[in-house]
Write an enzyme that holds these catalytic residues in place. Sequence first.
Site, PDB file in Angstrom:
ATOM      1  N   ASP A  62       0.817  -1.208   0.000  1.00 14.22           N
ATOM      2  CA  ASP A  62       0.000   0.000   0.000  1.00 14.22           C
ATOM      3  C   ASP A  62       0.856   1.266   0.000  1.00 14.22           C
ATOM      4  O   ASP A  62       0.437   2.295  -0.518  1.00 14.22           O
ATOM      5  CB  ASP A  62      -0.978   0.011   1.178  1.00 14.22           C
ATOM      6  CG  ASP A  62      -2.231   0.827   0.863  1.00 14.22           C
ATOM      7  OD1 ASP A  62      -2.818   0.602  -0.222  1.00 14.22           O
ATOM      8  OD2 ASP A  62      -2.605   1.694   1.658  1.00 14.22           O
ATOM      9  N   GLU A 100      -0.501  10.926   6.579  1.00 10.40           N
ATOM     10  CA  GLU A 100      -0.629   9.525   6.195  1.00 10.40           C
ATOM     11  C   GLU A 100       0.750   8.887   5.995  1.00 10.40           C
ATOM     12  O   GLU A 100       0.966   7.726   6.332  1.00 10.40           O
ATOM     13  CB  GLU A 100      -1.504   9.387   4.943  1.00 10.40           C
ATOM     14  CG  GLU A 100      -1.900   7.941   4.711  1.00 10.40           C
ATOM     15  CD  GLU A 100      -3.192   7.758   3.935  1.00 10.40           C
ATOM     16  OE1 GLU A 100      -4.114   8.573   4.097  1.00 10.40           O
ATOM     17  OE2 GLU A 100      -3.266   6.783   3.166  1.00 10.40           O
ATOM     18  N   GLU A 154     -11.068   6.059  -2.964  1.00 12.75           N
ATOM     19  CA  GLU A 154     -11.394   6.702  -1.683  1.00 12.75           C
ATOM     20  C   GLU A 154     -12.787   6.334  -1.184  1.00 12.75           C
ATOM     21  O   GLU A 154     -13.007   6.207   0.022  1.00 12.75           O
ATOM     22  CB  GLU A 154     -11.246   8.223  -1.806  1.00 12.75           C
ATOM     23  CG  GLU A 154      -9.848   8.680  -2.229  1.00 12.75           C
ATOM     24  CD  GLU A 154      -8.729   8.028  -1.439  1.00 12.75           C
ATOM     25  OE1 GLU A 154      -8.887   7.779  -0.228  1.00 12.75           O
ATOM     26  OE2 GLU A 154      -7.673   7.730  -2.050  1.00 12.75           O
ATOM     27  N   GLU A 224      -9.129  -3.145  -6.572  1.00 12.95           N
ATOM     28  CA  GLU A 224      -9.227  -3.035  -5.099  1.00 12.95           C
ATOM     29  C   GLU A 224      -9.480  -4.425  -4.503  1.00 12.95           C
ATOM     30  O   GLU A 224      -8.899  -4.784  -3.479  1.00 12.95           O
ATOM     31  CB  GLU A 224     -10.349  -2.071  -4.690  1.00 12.95           C
ATOM     32  CG  GLU A 224     -10.079  -0.588  -4.960  1.00 12.95           C
ATOM     33  CD  GLU A 224      -9.038   0.026  -4.035  1.00 12.95           C
ATOM     34  OE1 GLU A 224      -8.627  -0.608  -3.050  1.00 12.95           O
ATOM     35  OE2 GLU A 224      -8.608   1.155  -4.320  1.00 12.95           O
TER      36      GLU A 224
END
Length: 235
Positions: A62, A100, A154, A224
């Site tokens: 990620d 983040e 998102e 995803e």
Amino acid sequence: MALAPTLTFQDHRLQTPSARFSDWLVSCTGSSWAAATEHAFTRAIGDDAMPDAAYVRYLIEDYTFITDLASTIGYLVAKAPTMRSKSRLSAFLALLTSEENNYFERSFAALDVPETVYRAAAQGPVTREFSRLLLESSGKGTYAEGLACLLCAEWVYLTWGLREAKKPRPKAFYLAEWIDLHAVQGFQDFVNWLREEMDEVGSSLTEAQQQQVAQHFQEMCRLEVSFFDAVWAAS
Ligand SMILES: Cc1ncc(CO)c(N)n1
């Protein structure tokens, strides 16, 4: 009623006059929207049932994804039609590259992943596909195509984030914070804005362009699912 994924936005609107362009995009994904947002990996985060090895695999992949996502948003800032849109996107880019990024660094430290490992991590096949789709859509493609990819990424995370946020937080800070990052009001506001922006931009496209945008959204959603599958499979 489940809508056939081949329905055009115009036909979709005839059946459901109040439907938004972003709703139509989700309906085009068929079963992969639920497969992504309800993936066992996402439930394991909130249930505090995440094996360390799976989360380490996930974070390493990620982090490379997030790096490409930051570049994608850079392209979108350049292509955004208004100052307001540039401002929204650049505020999110600032968050991604500061708070983040800091989350990833602290999590790698807690999970004993050395910097040399996560900096040099070769991207797995799914992450490479993600990279290509993100960078090509936003770099070579149109604002609408790149926006569709960002919205999908998102919105999927907001959906599982809000659901898992209803549970008591897991003990490990990296699980608890990953939920909070994707459920806080600021993130909800950003995804709501992305939807409004997509609705506005998407509604004025030709039918052929709308199909292209829907294809990007679908492809992103499928990836995803594959991304979660890949890190979860060995658990
Ligand atoms: C693979 C993936 N999709 C979406 C997000 C949300 O930014 C993320 N962190 N990782």
